[in-house]
Design a protein around this motif. Structure first.
Motif, PDB file in Angstrom:
ATOM      1  N   ASP A 134       0.834  -1.217   0.000  1.00 23.83           N
ATOM      2  CA  ASP A 134       0.000   0.000   0.000  1.00 23.83           C
ATOM      3  C   ASP A 134       0.866   1.263   0.000  1.00 23.83           C
ATOM      4  OD1 ASP A 134       0.967  -0.140   2.622  1.00 23.83           O
ATOM      5  OD2 ASP A 134      -0.997   0.042   3.575  1.00 23.83           O
ATOM      6  N   TYR A 158      12.188   2.698  -1.106  1.00 28.30           N
ATOM      7  CA  TYR A 158      11.520   1.389  -1.140  1.00 28.30           C
ATOM      8  C   TYR A 158      10.184   1.483  -1.891  1.00 28.30           C
ATOM      9  CZ  TYR A 158       8.274  -2.235   0.426  1.00 28.30           C
ATOM     10  OH  TYR A 158       7.314  -3.221   0.456  1.00 28.30           O
ATOM     11  N   ARG A 292      11.725   9.261  10.910  1.00 27.63           N
ATOM     12  CA  ARG A 292      12.147   8.741   9.599  1.00 27.63           C
ATOM     13  C   ARG A 292      11.943   9.852   8.566  1.00 27.63           C
ATOM     14  NH1 ARG A 292       8.830   3.497   7.726  1.00 27.63           N
ATOM     15  NH2 ARG A 292      10.448   2.353   8.818  1.00 27.63           N
ATOM     16  N   HIS A 295       8.553  10.350   6.292  1.00 27.72           N
ATOM     17  CA  HIS A 295       7.685   9.379   6.990  1.00 27.72           C
ATOM     18  C   HIS A 295       6.214   9.570   6.603  1.00 27.72           C
ATOM     19  CE1 HIS A 295       7.327   7.190  11.139  1.00 27.72           C
ATOM     20  NE2 HIS A 295       6.719   6.545  10.163  1.00 27.72           N
ATOM     21  N   TYR A 352      20.276   3.147  14.733  1.00 25.66           N
ATOM     22  CA  TYR A 352      19.830   3.822  15.947  1.00 25.66           C
ATOM     23  C   TYR A 352      20.861   4.804  16.494  1.00 25.66           C
ATOM     24  CZ  TYR A 352      15.790   0.987  15.250  1.00 25.66           C
ATOM     25  OH  TYR A 352      14.680   0.440  14.675  1.00 25.66           O
TER      26      TYR A 352
HETATM   27  O1  DAU Z   1       2.571  -0.881   4.460  1.00 28.31           O
HETATM   28  C1  DAU Z   1       3.233  -2.012   3.991  1.00 28.31           C
HETATM   29  C2  DAU Z   1       4.708  -1.940   4.321  1.00 28.31           C
HETATM   30  O2  DAU Z   1       4.822  -2.165   5.721  1.00 28.31           O
HETATM   31  C3  DAU Z   1       5.557  -2.945   3.564  1.00 28.31           C
HETATM   32  O3  DAU Z   1       5.484  -2.662   2.187  1.00 28.31           O
HETATM   33  C4  DAU Z   1       7.010  -2.920   4.040  1.00 28.31           C
HETATM   34  O4  DAU Z   1       7.747  -3.933   3.387  1.00 28.31           O
HETATM   35  C5  DAU Z   1       7.024  -3.150   5.532  1.00 28.31           C
HETATM   36  O5  DAU Z   1       8.346  -3.042   6.016  1.00 28.31           O
HETATM   37  C6  DAU Z   1       6.124  -2.145   6.256  1.00 28.31           C
HETATM   38  O6  DAU Z   1       6.690  -0.810   6.141  1.00 28.31           O
HETATM   39  P1  DAU Z   1       6.688   0.201   7.392  1.00 28.31           P
HETATM   40  O7  DAU Z   1       7.726   1.210   7.187  1.00 28.31           O
HETATM   41  O8  DAU Z   1       5.297   0.699   7.669  1.00 28.31           O
HETATM   42  O9  DAU Z   1       7.084  -0.837   8.579  1.00 28.31           O
HETATM   43  P2  DAU Z   1       8.095  -0.718   9.815  1.00 28.31           P
HETATM   44  O10 DAU Z   1       7.848  -1.919  10.663  1.00 28.31           O
HETATM   45  O11 DAU Z   1       9.469  -0.415   9.415  1.00 28.31           O
HETATM   46  O12 DAU Z   1       7.514   0.557  10.590  1.00 28.31           O
HETATM   47  C7  DAU Z   1       6.169   0.628  11.024  1.00 28.31           C
HETATM   48  C8  DAU Z   1       5.963   2.004  11.644  1.00 28.31           C
HETATM   49  O13 DAU Z   1       6.715   2.085  12.874  1.00 28.31           O
HETATM   50  C9  DAU Z   1       6.465   3.141  10.780  1.00 28.31           C
HETATM   51  O14 DAU Z   1       5.574   4.250  10.906  1.00 28.31           O
HETATM   52  C10 DAU Z   1       7.839   3.498  11.363  1.00 28.31           C
HETATM   53  C11 DAU Z   1       7.674   3.150  12.829  1.00 28.31           C
HETATM   54  N1  DAU Z   1       8.899   2.665  13.518  1.00 28.31           N
HETATM   55  C12 DAU Z   1       9.598   1.632  12.949  1.00 28.31           C
HETATM   56  C13 DAU Z   1      10.742   1.134  13.545  1.00 28.31           C
HETATM   57  C14 DAU Z   1      11.522   0.008  12.901  1.00 28.31           C
HETATM   58  C15 DAU Z   1       9.302   3.191  14.737  1.00 28.31           C
HETATM   59  O15 DAU Z   1       8.630   4.113  15.279  1.00 28.31           O
HETATM   60  N2  DAU Z   1      10.426   2.705  15.322  1.00 28.31           N
HETATM   61  C16 DAU Z   1      11.178   1.700  14.784  1.00 28.31           C
HETATM   62  O16 DAU Z   1      12.223   1.300  15.381  1.00 28.31           O
END
Ligand code: DAU
Ligand code: NAD
Length: 359
Positions: A134, A158, A292, A295, A352
């Motif tokens: 998405d 990405y 990020r 973001h 980090y």
């Molecule tokens: O929406 C689908 C997508 O979901 C997929 O296409 C991607 O492959 C998948 O990695 C995922 O992307 P996100 O960036 O949404 O997922 P992530 O788990 O990295 O982060 C989820 C949310 O949490 C995002 O708003 C960033 C935040 N976050 C992430 C990490 C790793 C934090 O606040 N702290 C963190 O340490």
């Protein structure tokens, strides 16, 4: 049927393979390069099965792809192989362009050349299913949902690479008539997810008393779907979807990141009451860190097309799925230990250390 699955050693691909081996009679050919995110241990409950085959190859390697298609003569291709982590794409976009764009192009060309050799019935049955995200739609405001007609507006390297791959797949359908289906799904969670992603990272950090790094204010919203529900949806689409169509897949589970982290902490308070490092609640480990770049604020999927046309809807609630997920990570320390290689630890430290703590 014979089904080639690319990226089958990853989080979602392994869920699809486990689902298909257990619930169908199809032959599965898993093509995976085994990057840091690929792990054959995620397939150990099915890998000895006679209907499961593994090819260790890069989807960018056209010779290896032609050989795989010639040897296994697939009826269906489910293409999941990709670089998948947004933060890594910001740090080093090249691998994403290579795997997600060139890899998809190479696979499409291999599939097209193979498809042209099939008889009329084989051509009719063949499907190329491209699994996408998405994130290609960019960010939503406070209201509204992504539909299959939402304009593309990707924010990260990405999501731009995945958007490119979606365009390639649709072009191969319009120009060459290759029978494709595309799915765009929201955030998945569940067992076997690599612990760079929000949910497993927070579980594993909390368990060992490490900080829980919440980006910005933690008010970004994601729409969470249990990975096995995604696997079921992908099988519905590949076997029953209409050629040339796109289906959005989502869990109707919009949560802020902070709500997700607090929910995980509350479950851990219950399951692991002996808190580490002198804390009394896991929430005390939350640290707000630099956001990020680029973001996206909110993702939310309108999944009515797949529900109305193919009869799919999620079976897992967020409450049941998230508890199962925490329990799985606590019970599977060996899986975590084996995949968290030196390369991974180096990535975590780098990611980090660049983020400063905020008030
Ligand atoms: O929406 C689908 C997508 O979901 C997929 O296409 C991607 O492959 C998948 O990695 C995922 O992307 P996100 O960036 O949404 O997922 P992530 O788990 O990295 O982060 C989820 C949310 O949490 C995002 O708003 C960033 C935040 N976050 C992430 C990490 C790793 C934090 O606040 N702290 C963190 O340490
Ligand atoms: P993942 O990172 O866990 O797994 C990716 C797999 O692809 C790994 O096994 C890796 O070894 C393999 N791979 C990477 N590059 C390759 C190459 N060049 N050749 C062969 N294999 C290669 O990813 P995931 O979370 O399981 O995501 C799978 C797919 O689903 C991706 O296309 C992703 O964009 C998409 N998607 C993910 C989510 C999510 O929330 N995780 C949501 C929607 C869509």
């Amino acid at each position: 049927m014979r089904i080639i699955i690319t990226g089958g050693a990853g989080f979602i691909g392994s869920a699809v393979i486990r689902h298909l081996i257990k619930n169908s009679d199809h032959d599965i050919i898993n093509i995976d390069k085994l990057t840091y995110a690929g792990n054959l241990e995620s397939l150990k409950e099915v890998s000895a099965h006679q209907r499961y085959h593994f090819i260790h190859a890069d989807i960018c390697d056209s010779v290896a792809m032609h050989q795989a298609f010639e040897t296994h003569k697939p009826d269906v291709v489910m293409h999941l192989a990709a670089e998948s982590h947004v933060d890594r794409s910001i740090e080093g976009p090249a691998a994403f362009m290579e795997a997600n764009i060139i890899g998809t192009y190479t696979l499409l060309e291999t599939a097209r050349k193979y498809w042209l050799t099939l008889n009329d019935n084989g051509k009719h049955v063949f499907r190329f299913h491209h699994i996408s995200t998405d994130e290609v739609y960019g960010s939503l405001g406070e209201t509204g949902l992504f539909t299959e007609r939402s304009p593309y507006d990707p924010s990260s390297p990405y999501s731009a690479s995945k958007a490119s791959s979606d365009h390639l797949v649709r072009a191969w359908h319009r120009t060459y008539g290759l029978p494709v289906v595309v799915t765009n799904c929201s955030n998945n969670y569940g067992p076997y997810q690599f612990p760079e992603k929000l949910i497993p990272l927070m579980i594993l950090n909390a368990r060992t008393g490490k900080p829980l790094p919440v980006y910005g204010k933690g008010n970004q919203i994601r729409d969470w779907l249990y990975v096995e529900d995604h696997a079921r949806a992908l099988c519905k689409v590949v076997f029953e979807g209409q050629v040339g169509e796109t289906y959005n897949i989502g869990g109707h589970n919009e949560k802020t990141n902070l709500d997700v982290v607090r929910t995980l902490c509350a479950i851990l308070d219950d399951l692991l009451p002996n808190h580490p490092n002198g804390i009394t609640k896991y929430e005390q480990l939350i640290k707000y860190v630099t956001d990020r770049p680029g973001h996206d604020m909110r993702y939310a999927i309108d999944a009515s097309k797949i529900q109305n046309q193919l009869g799919w809807k999620p079976e897992e609630t967020f409450e049941s799925g998230i508890r199962k997920t925490v329990e799985w990570y606590l019970a599977n320390g060996a899986w975590v230990e084996h995949i968290t290689s030196g390369e991974y630890r180096h990535w975590l430290e780098k990611n980090y250390s660049q983020r400063t703590e905020m008030a």
